[in-house]
Scaffold this motif. Structure first.
Motif, PDB file in Angstrom:
ATOM      1  N   GLU A  12      26.488  22.403  24.629  1.00  0.00           N
ATOM      2  CA  GLU A  12      27.798  22.451  23.980  1.00  0.00           C
ATOM      3  C   GLU A  12      27.601  22.411  22.473  1.00  0.00           C
ATOM      4  N   VAL A  13      28.398  23.184  21.752  1.00  0.00           N
ATOM      5  CA  VAL A  13      28.329  23.167  20.298  1.00  0.00           C
ATOM      6  C   VAL A  13      29.669  23.647  19.732  1.00  0.00           C
ATOM      7  N   SER A  14      30.048  23.081  18.603  1.00  0.00           N
ATOM      8  CA  SER A  14      31.290  23.458  17.919  1.00  0.00           C
ATOM      9  C   SER A  14      30.965  24.443  16.797  1.00  0.00           C
ATOM     10  N   PHE A  15      31.705  25.551  16.735  1.00  0.00           N
ATOM     11  CA  PHE A  15      31.382  26.633  15.810  1.00  0.00           C
ATOM     12  C   PHE A  15      32.644  27.059  15.059  1.00  0.00           C
ATOM     13  N   ILE A  16      32.575  27.028  13.740  1.00  0.00           N
ATOM     14  CA  ILE A  16      33.691  27.479  12.910  1.00  0.00           C
ATOM     15  C   ILE A  16      33.244  28.710  12.139  1.00  0.00           C
ATOM     16  N   PHE A  17      34.039  29.761  12.252  1.00  0.00           N
ATOM     17  CA  PHE A  17      33.697  31.035  11.630  1.00  0.00           C
ATOM     18  C   PHE A  17      34.572  31.287  10.420  1.00  0.00           C
ATOM     19  N   SER A  18      33.911  31.604   9.321  1.00  0.00           N
ATOM     20  CA  SER A  18      34.584  31.970   8.082  1.00  0.00           C
ATOM     21  C   SER A  18      35.089  33.399   8.220  1.00  0.00           C
ATOM     22  N   SER A  19      36.323  33.535   8.711  1.00  0.00           N
ATOM     23  CA  SER A  19      36.906  34.864   8.864  1.00  0.00           C
ATOM     24  C   SER A  19      37.823  35.156   7.689  1.00  0.00           C
ATOM     25  N   SER A  20      38.680  36.132   7.833  1.00  0.00           N
ATOM     26  CA  SER A  20      39.418  36.616   6.669  1.00  0.00           C
ATOM     27  C   SER A  20      40.708  37.295   7.091  1.00  0.00           C
ATOM     28  N   CYS A  21      41.682  37.252   6.187  1.00  0.00           N
ATOM     29  CA  CYS A  21      42.932  37.983   6.435  1.00  0.00           C
ATOM     30  C   CYS A  21      42.710  39.487   6.451  1.00  0.00           C
ATOM     31  N   THR A  22      41.525  39.940   6.028  1.00  0.00           N
ATOM     32  CA  THR A  22      41.237  41.380   6.074  1.00  0.00           C
ATOM     33  C   THR A  22      41.232  41.902   7.507  1.00  0.00           C
ATOM     34  N   VAL A  23      41.093  41.009   8.500  1.00  0.00           N
ATOM     35  CA  VAL A  23      41.099  41.488   9.899  1.00  0.00           C
ATOM     36  C   VAL A  23      42.457  42.077  10.271  1.00  0.00           C
ATOM     37  N   TYR A  24      43.505  41.728   9.537  1.00  0.00           N
ATOM     38  CA  TYR A  24      44.832  42.252   9.843  1.00  0.00           C
ATOM     39  C   TYR A  24      45.045  43.653   9.267  1.00  0.00           C
ATOM     40  N   GLY A  25      44.119  44.114   8.408  1.00  0.00           N
ATOM     41  CA  GLY A  25      44.364  45.367   7.713  1.00  0.00           C
ATOM     42  C   GLY A  25      45.644  45.233   6.908  1.00  0.00           C
ATOM     43  N   GLN A  26      46.420  46.300   6.836  1.00  0.00           N
ATOM     44  CA  GLN A  26      47.736  46.202   6.209  1.00  0.00           C
ATOM     45  C   GLN A  26      48.750  45.823   7.275  1.00  0.00           C
ATOM     46  N   ALA A  27      49.016  44.535   7.378  1.00  0.00           N
ATOM     47  CA  ALA A  27      49.937  44.044   8.406  1.00  0.00           C
ATOM     48  C   ALA A  27      51.332  44.630   8.186  1.00  0.00           C
ATOM     49  N   GLU A  28      52.052  44.828   9.297  1.00  0.00           N
ATOM     50  CA  GLU A  28      53.366  45.462   9.224  1.00  0.00           C
ATOM     51  C   GLU A  28      54.455  44.484   8.798  1.00  0.00           C
ATOM     52  N   LYS A  29      54.256  43.179   9.070  1.00  0.00           N
ATOM     53  CA  LYS A  29      55.272  42.182   8.741  1.00  0.00           C
ATOM     54  C   LYS A  29      54.669  41.073   7.882  1.00  0.00           C
ATOM     55  N   MET A  30      55.465  40.579   6.954  1.00  0.00           N
ATOM     56  CA  MET A  30      55.085  39.432   6.124  1.00  0.00           C
ATOM     57  C   MET A  30      56.055  38.291   6.382  1.00  0.00           C
ATOM     58  N   PRO A  31      55.620  37.046   6.351  1.00  0.00           N
ATOM     59  CA  PRO A  31      54.217  36.631   6.263  1.00  0.00           C
ATOM     60  C   PRO A  31      53.468  36.936   7.558  1.00  0.00           C
ATOM     61  N   ILE A  32      52.143  36.984   7.464  1.00  0.00           N
ATOM     62  CA  ILE A  32      51.310  37.370   8.602  1.00  0.00           C
ATOM     63  C   ILE A  32      51.102  36.180   9.534  1.00  0.00           C
TER      64      ILE A  32
END
Length: 338
Positions: free
Chosen positions: A117-137
């Motif tokens: 067992e291990v706990s893992f936190i990934f440094s992701s980004s709002c870039t995964v949404y591309g240009q989101a259609e609605k704000m706020p995301i």
């Protein structure tokens, strides 16, 4: 409890190490010093009163990753920051980004999946949404086609983690953060890019110091309040504290899914020109800037809905844009006066 922080001498990583040590965690840092220096270790120690363990290691070297985990077999949590992160550079050099951001993640997960067992936190980004259609995301917004190789590596990284978590003892939190800025209040840590800054605020502060002739504003014909791109700017210390809360959630087995996703932002969008005006207000400096053409890979608008992080993690951004910009300016003046 021993926690590994990859990229722990970077901008966000170093601030997170400080917050982890303040909570009593024993931290081990992996960093290859590609966009940081050993001076950052001194800054962490000055703030914390304690130096974390440090390994100068490139995660693209599979045998070195294996060696590391044979030496540090008692790691229970991992926060993975190590990655190249500039949108523009990723467009110009996509293979660098695919190799660095994906092979490092894969070699890391190959070792972690051996653990019960291990706990893992990934440094992701709002870039995964591309240009989101609605704000706020919101976190359940559709994942759009990535605008850059950098954004694509974050999308693929999230998919890899989700697939591996299904068949292993890895429990993960994906933190999709918006635009980190600012510096630690002590002025012992801040953003110090090597070479020409790829992010807005260090370019602003370097221009204000006279290190850059003028700031380039990429496009003024976007569909926004003043034609410039809108982003959600979050103080790096607020962001660092979100990682500590996410880690605590995993370690205390409070998560409801193998992989959980949280936006980390302020919930407020600011245009590039609004950021420039705010900086001029808090610094008292006039900032020379020039409108130039759009930069490939940039989206128009992105700011977060942070209700989930507020309610589930018990986290909220506390610092304002003005506070973040003033801390970045204080940091810039301090490092140039040494």
């Amino acid at each position: 409890m021993k926690v590994l922080v990859t990229g722990g001498l970077g901008f966000i990583g170093s601030h997170t190490v400080v917050e982890l040590q303040a909570q009593g965690y024993e931290v081990v840092i992996i960093d290859n010093l590609s966009n940081s220096t050993l001076d950052v270790l001194n800054g962490i120690e000055k703030i914390s009163g304690k130096a974390p363990l440090f390994e100068n290691l490139d995660l693209r070297n599979k045998s070195e990753v294996q060696r590391f985990f044979s030496q540090y077999s008692d790691i229970e949590g991992v926060i993975h920051f190590a990655a190249s992160k500039a949108v523009g550079e990723s467009v110009e050099n996509p293979l660098l980004y695919y190799e660095n951001n994906l092979s490092a993640l894969i070699y890391l997960l190959q070792e972690l999946q051996k653990k019960t067992e291990v706990s893992f936190i990934f440094s992701s980004s709002c870039t995964v949404y591309g240009q989101a259609e609605k704000m706020p995301i919101m976190e359940d917004a559709p994942i759009q086609e990535a605008f850059s190789p950098y954004g694509n590596t974050k999308q693929i990284g999230e998919e890899i983690i989700s697939d591996v978590a299904k068949v292993s003892g890895i429990n993960a939190v994906l933190l999709r953060y918006f635009n980190p800025i600012g510096a630690h209040e002590t002025n012992f840590l801040g953003e110090l890019p090597i070479g020409v800054p790829q992010n807005l605020v260090p370019f602003i502060t370097q221009t204000a110091m006279g290190l850059r002739q003028k700031l380039a504003v990429f496009g003024d014909d976007y569909d926004t309040i003043d034609g410039t791109c809108v982003r959600d700017y979050i103080h790096v210390v607020d962001l660092a504290q979100a990682h500590v809360l996410a880690l605590k959630r995993l370690l205390s087995k409070q998560q409801t899914e193998k992989v959980e996703v949280f936006n980390v932002g302020t919930g407020k969008g600011s245009s590039v020109l609004e950021v420039i005006q705010a900086f001029e207000r808090v610094s008292g400096k006039q900032l020379p800037y020039q409108i130039v053409g759009r930069r490939e890979g940039d989206i128009t608008t992105a700011y977060a809905n942070t209700d989930k992080a507020n309610d589930v993690l018990g986290w909220k951004a506390l610092k304002t844009l003005d506070e973040a910009l003033l801390s970045a300016w204080n940091w810039e003046q301090k490092i140039r006066s040494v």
